[in-house]
Design an enzyme around this catalytic site. Structure first.
Site, short mmCIF file in Angstrom:
data_model
loop_
_atom_site.label_atom_id
_atom_site.label_comp_id
_atom_site.label_asym_id
_atom_site.label_seq_id
_atom_site.Cartn_x
_atom_site.Cartn_y
_atom_site.Cartn_z
N ILE A 151 -11.22 -0.41 -2.38
CA ILE A 151 -10.67 0.37 -1.27
C ILE A 151 -9.91 1.58 -1.81
CG2 ILE A 151 -9.06 0.34 0.67
CD1 ILE A 151 -9.77 -2.61 1.07
N ASP A 170 -2.86 1.57 -11.86
CA ASP A 170 -3.58 0.31 -11.78
C ASP A 170 -3.78 -0.18 -13.20
OD1 ASP A 170 -5.53 -1.75 -11.63
OD2 ASP A 170 -6.33 -0.92 -9.77
N CYS A 229 -1.70 -0.36 3.92
CA CYS A 229 -2.74 -1.06 4.68
C CYS A 229 -3.29 -2.24 3.88
CB CYS A 229 -3.89 -0.11 5.03
SG CYS A 229 -3.44 1.18 6.19
N GLU A 260 3.55 -12.14 9.69
CA GLU A 260 2.63 -11.74 10.74
C GLU A 260 2.27 -12.95 11.60
OE1 GLU A 260 -0.73 -9.70 9.14
OE2 GLU A 260 0.45 -8.05 8.33
N HIS A 278 -2.08 -4.79 11.92
CA HIS A 278 -3.10 -5.23 10.97
C HIS A 278 -4.51 -4.86 11.46
CE1 HIS A 278 -3.56 -8.24 7.44
NE2 HIS A 278 -4.53 -7.35 7.43
N LEU A 279 -4.69 -3.57 11.68
CA LEU A 279 -5.96 -3.06 12.21
C LEU A 279 -6.89 -2.53 11.14
CD1 LEU A 279 -4.68 -1.06 15.35
CD2 LEU A 279 -5.52 -3.42 15.25
N GLY A 280 -6.53 -2.69 9.87
CA GLY A 280 -7.31 -2.08 8.79
C GLY A 280 -8.79 -2.38 8.85
N ALA A 281 -9.15 -3.60 9.25
CA ALA A 281 -10.57 -3.99 9.27
C ALA A 281 -11.13 -4.01 10.69
CB ALA A 281 -10.73 -5.37 8.65
#
Length: 526
Positions: A151, A170, A229, A260, A278-281
């Protein structure tokens, strides 16, 4: 026919895929934990989203369960250690909603940059606040990317398309991959100091929990805007509230929270704070994609042995599985042999492959060796839980791949370290299918490993085989096959005999009394 339970609402095309592939499927959603426990024992596979909580208690009742498939990325609702100890594979679908989640992060970045939610709310109230909102452009700004995986890399490509500069932190990002992505690889402190926007795309682990702590938030550039996200818990929410109130952080947008559903939060009502549930997907495309992927992955495993996107066992494609199957059978037999002979004396394990075996994915071969070796301790061991059982026993496991050509077209060797020194067994495949032992503790021997077998070490001497045959014959024990090897004439010899049925202790004691016998052991192979 394998049987799968879909326990969360999922696109109906998932169930259709199961049926088309020849897998029986039930769609039973909204069950309580107790209701799920009552039925889970019927199923070989379980397909879930985020609602079903697969706890140790549920797994204890899942007596036939072989695989869990999460339609989505996060598996916080699955007790992976408990699943692993039960030998249950856990898969996710990390790519089905990657674009959707990345786009949501970009959308929140724009919403922060132009204060869109507040401007919309006041405009709809009839206030027309044209002079009340002064935004910032994203062009030319620096985006700090915490997490440069699937992502994160999509977010980076979108940001570069917007003419932003991207700095990435990272630990797993190689310099070569950073160049390929077009980003600057940096340590966390450098990123915090440079970034105008920070977006997080990393899993929640002990290392990443509160990665944006109060201390790290203080290291950020004044006026930074933060987007998350990924996972709740990556940001100290109370510290973020303080930073927003002080104006050090110009804005923050969260799609995820520590708890959540987030019914309350210190951040709610804070100026310049945006949140979504939590609308990422949550796009039609993503919901369909992850449902189809989880159905395909579970079907591949239950029907063909293919393992894709597994979190607790090496992946094994449906194309690889048939090729690896005979090698894994050989590896498991070798592991079982050395486990039964050496048992608790084993301190470490080395798995070596050469010839044709060296051209294959070695991870499943090693897992098969451990499954055979660990079976001496548990009759429920398999490729999934064997590595965890080995780790619990403190066994060091090494893999070695040889490019050399040997005496056989393919060879798998298992060497264990014990207090008495290294002990090695090796096997090959005849006709690329039939497993055959070819070496046992340094002695050349050819033997099939199957059923009940007697392992005998004796001093090579005339008449021994006759005396052994008489002893077994008098006990009414029939010999199926007979395999003999020796170091040298008159030296130590090894016999592997397959026998029809279990040999009792009395017969074993009679064999031990024969002249020249050093070791006698009854072995059992699947």
């Amino acid at each position: 026919m394998p049987k799968v339970l879909i326990s969360d609402k999922m696109d109906p095309r998932a169930a259709a895929i199961f049926r088309e592939r020849g897998v029986e499927v039930d769609e039973i959603t909204g069950k309580t934990p107790d209701e799920l426990k009552a039925i889970i024992g019927q199923y070989d596979g379980l397909a879930i989203r985020s609602s079903t909580k697969v706890t140790k208690d549920i797994l204890d009742h899942a007596t036939n369960l072989k695989v869990i498939g999460r339609a989505g990325i996060g598996v916080d609702n699955v007790d992976i250690p408990a699943a692993s100890s039960k030998g249950v594979i856990v898969m996710n679908t990390p790519f089905g909603n990657s674009i959707t989640t990345a786009e949501h992060a970009i959308a929140l970045m724009f919403a922060l940059a132009r204060q869109l939610p507040e401007a919309n709310a006041q405009t709809q109230q009839g206030l027309w606040p044209k002079n009340g909102f002064m935004g910032v452009e994203v062009t030319g700004k620096t985006l700090g990317l915490i997490g440069a995986g699937n992502i994160g890399s999509i977010v980076a490509s979108r940001a570069l398309g917007l003419k932003m500069k991207v700095v990435a932190f990272d630990p797993f990002l190689t310099p070569e991959r950073a160049v390929e992505m077009g980003v600057e690889k940096a340590d966390l402190d450098t990123l915090l100091a440079k970034a105008d926007f920070i977006t997080l795309h990393t899993p929640l682990t002990d290392q990443t929990r509160n990665i944006l702590s109060k201390e790290n938030l203080a290291k950020t550039k004044k006026g930074v805007r933060i987007i998350n996200c990924a996972r709740g818990g990556l940001i100290d929410e109370a510290a973020l509230k303080e930073a927003l109130d002080s104006g050090h952080v110009a804005g923050a947008a969260l799609d995820v929270f520590v708890t959540e559903p987030a019914k309350e939060s210190p951040l709610f009502g804070t100026p310049n704070f945006i949140c979504t549930p939590h609308l990422g997907a949550s796009t039609d495309e993503a919901q369909v994609n992850v449902a189809l992927q989880v159905a395909e992955q579970l079907s591949d495993y239950l029907l063909d042995g293919g393992i894709t996107n597994a979190l607790n066992v090496p992946s094994l494609s449906a194309e690889e599985a048939p090729k690896l199957k005979p090698y894994m059978a050989l590896a498991e037999e070798l592991g079982s042999l050395v486990g039964q002979l050496e048992g608790d004396r084993i301190q470490s394990v080395s798995v070596e492959v050469e010839g044709h075996a060296a051209e294959l994915n070695q991870k499943p071969i090693t897992a098969a060796v451990l499954a055979g070796l660990m079976r001496v301790y548990s009759d429920t061991v398999n490729m999934v839980n064997a590595p965890f059982l080995a780790k619990e026993r403190g066994l060091d496991v090494r893999e070695v791949r040889h490019d050399r050509e040997g005496d056989y077209q393919t060879l798998v060797r298992v060497t264990v370290k014990t207090e008495g020194g290294d002990k090695s067994v090796a096997g090959t495949l005849f006709g690329n299918a039939q497993a055959r032992l070819v070496e046992l503790f340094g002695i050349k021997v050819e033997a099939d490993l199957a059923g009940h077998m007697l392992y005998i070490v004796n001093q090579d001497a005339p008449g021994f085989i006759g005396r052994l045959g008489s002893t077994l014959g008098e006990a009414n024990v029939n010999i199926g096959t007979f395999h003999l090897g020796r170091r040298n004439q008159g030296g130590e010899a090894v016999l592997l005999l397959s026998v029809d049925g279990v040999v009792n202790e009395t017969v074993l004691n009679d064999i031990c009394k024969l002249a020249g016998v050093k070791t006698v052991k009854l072995l059992r192979f699947a």
